[in-house]
Design an enzyme around this catalytic site. Structure first.
Site, PDB file in Angstrom:
ATOM      1  N   ASP A  52       0.851  -1.187   0.000  1.00 16.77           N
ATOM      2  CA  ASP A  52       0.000   0.000   0.000  1.00 16.77           C
ATOM      3  C   ASP A  52       0.888   1.239   0.000  1.00 16.77           C
ATOM      4  OD1 ASP A  52      -2.898   1.111   0.606  1.00 16.77           O
ATOM      5  OD2 ASP A  52      -1.505   2.211   1.903  1.00 16.77           O
ATOM      6  N   TYR A  57       3.214   9.890   0.563  1.00 18.67           N
ATOM      7  CA  TYR A  57       4.294   9.346   1.383  1.00 18.67           C
ATOM      8  C   TYR A  57       5.676   9.770   0.887  1.00 18.67           C
ATOM      9  CZ  TYR A  57       0.524   6.166   2.886  1.00 18.67           C
ATOM     10  OH  TYR A  57      -0.647   5.633   3.340  1.00 18.67           O
ATOM     11  N   LYS A  86      -2.192   6.040  -4.188  1.00 20.69           N
ATOM     12  CA  LYS A  86      -3.293   6.973  -3.929  1.00 20.69           C
ATOM     13  C   LYS A  86      -3.063   8.351  -4.535  1.00 20.69           C
ATOM     14  CE  LYS A  86      -3.637   4.789   0.630  1.00 20.69           C
ATOM     15  NZ  LYS A  86      -2.214   4.413   0.756  1.00 20.69           N
ATOM     16  N   HIS A 119      -7.091   9.484  -1.910  1.00 21.80           N
ATOM     17  CA  HIS A 119      -6.506   9.381  -0.570  1.00 21.80           C
ATOM     18  C   HIS A 119      -7.441   9.916   0.518  1.00 21.80           C
ATOM     19  CE1 HIS A 119      -2.332   9.157   1.493  1.00 21.80           C
ATOM     20  NE2 HIS A 119      -3.272   8.956   2.379  1.00 21.80           N
ATOM     21  N   ASN A 170     -10.238   7.033   3.696  1.00 15.95           N
ATOM     22  CA  ASN A 170     -10.522   8.047   4.721  1.00 15.95           C
ATOM     23  C   ASN A 170     -11.895   8.680   4.538  1.00 15.95           C
ATOM     24  OD1 ASN A 170      -7.934   8.025   6.218  1.00 15.95           O
ATOM     25  ND2 ASN A 170      -7.110   8.643   4.232  1.00 15.95           N
TER      26      ASN A 170
END
Length: 313
Positions: A52, A57, A86, A119, A170
């Site tokens: 993932d 990131y 994402k 995301h 989310n």
């Protein structure tokens, strides 16, 4: 002879795309790129086949390097690994979706991505700044785009075969229902924080009915207080079964029908988190009935801004 326990090899069927997603996933939210590369390589060696990732990131290139090393060594094939990444909040405008996706795909060094997620449902001011802020330090949101418009652009990636599946992250139940009701291509995956302190039963039940895979991040609570792995119910079950609290919590997640993510830079922890096996039904029920704490560790679902950084676990 007793059949071997195969819980760790569980796969979750997807409504479209790559067929099925390995339930045990390795999260790559690791700040240091060298540590990211080493941890990803270790995860693949241990047996994880679901990675993932995310533009946010800032380490997709390190994950890509680790995967390419494994592929070139002949240890695993590309077809063995399910890769999720994402779309970040500053790229929600439809015209920015494809370039953002292509940038992620190139950093990961892949011809296609198995699953591409939005995301968060929050759009930030478009641009290269991942967290645009005003003079008061407040996030600048983008009111010029709707989540559905972003979703339409995501659907085109599936049409073109570059993203095998798409989904949301989310989000709450209402947002998932909104997109499912309007989508031409239904979300295949919904990634949310979930663990015994935040089981998200209503969302899980809805996803089951819709054939959507629920992917739980922070499955071990990210070592934040109150510590999930110190919970007396989970710790007691672990002692009774001769397993670690982490293995109990992860088995619980898979057995209730969810996929999950764990993250660690320590090989011993990575091995522990992969080495899960089925727990008895009475233990499953005990976790549901007797775990008393309720807490959300990450406020990203309310703001679009990540609410924690990974611990050293």
């Amino acid at each position: 002879m007793e059949a071997p326990d195969t819980l760790r090899l569980t796969k979750i069927p997807l409504v479209h795309g790559a067929g099925a997603m390995p339930a045990l996933g390795f999260g790559t939210l690791i700040p240091d790129p060298v540590a990211t590369r080493e941890a990803t390589r270790a995860a693949l060696e241990v047996g994880f086949r679901h990675l993932d990732c995310a533009e946010r990131y800032r380490n997709e290139d390190a994950v890509g390097d680790a995967m390419q090393e494994a592929f070139k060594a002949g240890a695993i094939r590309r077809s063995d690994v399910f890769v999720t990444t994402k779309l970040w909040n500053s790229n929600h405008r439809p015209e920015r979706v494809e370039p953002a996706f292509e940038a992620s795909r190139e950093r990961l060094q892949l011809d296609f991505v198995d699953c591409y997620l939005i995301h968060t449902p929050f759009a930030f001011r478009p641009g290269d700044d991942q967290e645009p802020r005003d003079e008061r330090g407040q996030i600048v949101y983008d009111s010029g785009v709707t989540l559905l418009e972003t979703w339409r652009a995501m659907e085109r990636l599936v049409d073109e075969g570059r993203a095998r599946a798409i989904g949301l992250s989310n989000v709450n139940l209402e947002t998932v229902q909104e997109i499912v009701g309007a989508a031409r291509i239904k979300p295949a995956v919904v990634e949310v924080e979930s663990h015994p302190y935040l089981p998200e039963w209503d969302l899980l039940d809805y996803c089951r009915r819709q054939g959507i895979a629920l992917l739980a991040f922070a499955a071990l609570g990210h070592a934040m207080a109150p510590r999930l792995l110190d919970d007396p119910v989970i710790a007691g079950i672990a002692r009774r079964l001769g397993r670690t609290p982490a293995q109990v919590a992860l088995a619980w997640a898979v057995q209730r029908g969810a996929a999950l993510l764990t993250t660690s830079v320590k090989r011993s922890r990575i091995e522990e988190n992969f080495d899960i096996s089925t727990i008895p039904e009475d233990a499953m029920q005990e976790i549901r009935d007797k775990v008393a704490t309720t807490i959300r560790f990450n406020s990203v679902v309310e703001t679009g801004v990540p609410g924690f950084i990974p611990s050293g676990r």
